[in-house]
Design an enzyme around this catalytic site. Structure first.
Site, PDB file in Angstrom:
ATOM      1  N   ARG A 106       0.891  -1.174   0.000  1.00 34.99           N
ATOM      2  CA  ARG A 106       0.000   0.000   0.000  1.00 34.99           C
ATOM      3  C   ARG A 106       0.918   1.210   0.000  1.00 34.99           C
ATOM      4  NH1 ARG A 106      -5.363   1.429   1.801  1.00 34.99           N
ATOM      5  NH2 ARG A 106      -5.422   3.476   2.823  1.00 34.99           N
ATOM      6  N   HIS A 133      -6.939   1.202  -7.151  1.00 30.14           N
ATOM      7  CA  HIS A 133      -7.283   0.475  -5.930  1.00 30.14           C
ATOM      8  C   HIS A 133      -8.064  -0.788  -6.329  1.00 30.14           C
ATOM      9  CE1 HIS A 133      -7.733  -0.262  -1.816  1.00 30.14           C
ATOM     10  NE2 HIS A 133      -8.468   0.768  -1.417  1.00 30.14           N
ATOM     11  N   GLN A 136     -10.124  -3.156  -3.725  1.00 27.31           N
ATOM     12  CA  GLN A 136     -11.373  -2.550  -3.264  1.00 27.31           C
ATOM     13  C   GLN A 136     -12.468  -2.718  -4.307  1.00 27.31           C
ATOM     14  OE1 GLN A 136     -12.276  -0.764  -0.203  1.00 27.31           O
ATOM     15  NE2 GLN A 136     -14.211  -1.294  -1.194  1.00 27.31           N
ATOM     16  N   ASP A 224     -16.436   8.737  -2.537  1.00 27.25           N
ATOM     17  CA  ASP A 224     -15.223   8.565  -1.731  1.00 27.25           C
ATOM     18  C   ASP A 224     -14.941   9.888  -1.033  1.00 27.25           C
ATOM     19  OD1 ASP A 224     -12.939   7.463  -0.655  1.00 27.25           O
ATOM     20  OD2 ASP A 224     -11.847   7.284  -2.545  1.00 27.25           O
ATOM     21  N   CYS A 263     -15.925   3.253  -0.020  1.00 27.81           N
ATOM     22  CA  CYS A 263     -14.857   2.331   0.384  1.00 27.81           C
ATOM     23  C   CYS A 263     -14.420   2.530   1.834  1.00 27.81           C
ATOM     24  CB  CYS A 263     -13.666   2.449  -0.562  1.00 27.81           C
ATOM     25  SG  CYS A 263     -12.844   4.052  -0.553  1.00 27.81           S
ATOM     26  N   ARG A 291     -13.967  -7.085   1.349  1.00 24.47           N
ATOM     27  CA  ARG A 291     -12.523  -6.969   1.128  1.00 24.47           C
ATOM     28  C   ARG A 291     -11.831  -8.261   1.556  1.00 24.47           C
ATOM     29  NH1 ARG A 291      -9.851  -2.017   1.027  1.00 24.47           N
ATOM     30  NH2 ARG A 291      -7.989  -3.297   0.746  1.00 24.47           N
TER      31      ARG A 291
END
Length: 306
Positions: A106, A133, A136, A224, A263, A291
Site C-alpha cells: 500500500r 485500488h 477494493q 469517496d 470504500c 474486502r
C-alpha cells in the site's frame, strides 16, 4: 515461471476476473474453515505486507485473509524498512523474495508498485496506489452482485473526485461489461491515460460534471472522501466537491432499489450525508467485509491455490 501479480484490473481478461469473484463468493459461503480454506496454503506460506500509508481495512483484511487460508503475515511500515533509509525498491524486492511467498504493498506513487513487481520473484499485490485500488473494486463488484445480481449491463454512478477508485472502476467496467457514469469537477477529472485506455477498449464510460445526470436511474451510487492522505489542497478540493455530496435527493434520482457504496473511511456531512450512508440503501459494511473474501480469492489465485 513469472510470478502471478495482481496489480490492476486492466491486466486481466473477463474470465480470470470472474473466476476470482466466483471463488471469493464460494469462500464466503463456506465460512472461515469451510471447504478446506485453512489447507489451501498449508500453514507455511508467508505474506509480507508493506505500508507506506496508514490503513485499517487493508491491513486487517489481508492479515485475516492470509490466516484463514492457512498462511502467515509480516507487517512492515516504512519506518521498519531500509526503504526509509535509502535502500532501493528493487533491492527490497529481491531480498524479500528470498524470505516470503508474496508481497502486498500500500503505497503512494504507482511507480513504486511497478518497480517492486518488476524485481520480485514472488507475486506482488496492489493494496492501493495513487493510481488505482483494484482490491477494493473487486470487493465492490462482489457486493453489488450479492445485492443486485450480475453487474454486466447494469449502471454504476460515481460522484466526486476522479481518483484512484475511479480508475479501477473504469478498468472493471470495461472488463466486466457494465456502464459507468462519472460526475466530477472538471479540475478533478480522471487521469487522461485511463480515459484513453477506456476509449481504446470500447468501454461504456461517460465522464461529465453533472451529478444528477450521472445518478439518474443508476443501480449503484458510489463516492469517496474529498481529501485523501497526501492531498495538500484540502480547502480547494472541498470547495470544488461541495456540489457533489451524495444526499437523499441525489440518491432519490437513482433506481428505487439502488445501493450506495463507499470504500470507507467516510466523512459524514462532506461527501455523503449520514442519512444516506446509514440508511437502508447503504451496503458499505457488506462492502468492507467483502474486502476479506475478495482478497482471499486474489491471494489464492496469485499463489496458484485456486
Amino acid at each position: 515461471m513469472s510470478p502471478r501479480h495482481f496489480l490492476d484490473i486492466a491486466d486481466f481478461d473477463r474470465e480470470t476476473l470472474r473466476r476470482i469473484l466466483e471463488n471469493a463468493s464460494a469462500m464466503k459461503s463456506a465460512g472461515r474453515d469451510g471447504d478446506g480454506a485453512r489447507a489451501k496454503l498449508h500453514g507455511t506460506t508467508v505474506l509480507a505486507m508493506l505500508f507506506d500509508k496508514p490503513s485499517t481495512r487493508t491491513r486487517v483484511s489481508f492479515d485475516v485473509a492470509m490466516r484463514q487460508l492457512g498462511g502467515q503475515t509480516i507487517v512492515l511500515n516504512r519506518t521498519d524498512m531500509q526503504l526509509g533509509r535509502g535502500e532501493t525498491i528493487a533491492d527490497t524486492a529481491r531480498a524479500l523474495s528470498r524470505y516470503v511467498d508474496a508481497i502486498m504493498v500500500r503505497t503512494g506513487p504507482h511507480a513504486n508498485l511497478s518497480e517492486l513487481a518488476q524485481n520480485a520473484d514472488v507475486p506482488v499485490i496492489n493494496g492501493l496506489t495513487e493510481n488505482s485500488h483494484p482490491c477494493q473494486v473487486m470487493a465492490d463488484i462482489m457486493t453489488f452482485e450479492e445485492h443486485k445480481g450480475p453487474i454486466e449491463g447494469r449502471t454504476v454512478a460515481w460522484i466526486g473526485d476522479g481518483n484512484n477508485m475511479v480508475a479501477s472502476l473504469m478498468h472493471a467496467a470495461v472488463r466486466l461489461g457494465f456502464k459507468l457514469r462519472v460526475a466530477c469537477p472538471n479540475a478533478l477529472r480522471p487521469r487522461a491515460d485511463v480515459l484513453d485506455w477506456v476509449e481504446r477498449e470500447g468501454g461504456d464510460v461517460i465522464v461529465a460534471s453533472d451529478p444528477e445526470a450521472a445518478a439518474d436511474g443508476a443501480d449503484c451510487v458510489v463516492t469517496d472522501v474529498w481529501v485523501s492522505m497526501g492531498d495538500a489542497d484540502a480547502d480547494r478540493r472541498r470547495q470544488l466537491l461541495q456540489p457533489y455530496q451524495v444526499d437523499e435527493a441525489l440518491m432519490a434520482r437513482a433506481a428505487p432499489d439502488a445501493v450506495f457504496m463507499h470504500c470507507l473511511p467516510a466523512h459524514r456531512g462532506d461527501e455523503v450525508t449520514a442519512g444516506v450512508i446509514d440508511g437502508p440503501q447503504s451496503v458499505v459494511f457488506d462492502e468492507a467485509e467483502n474486502r476479506l473474501h475478495a482478497q482471499k480469492a486474489i491471494l489464492a489465485w496469485c499463489l496458484e491455490a485456486a
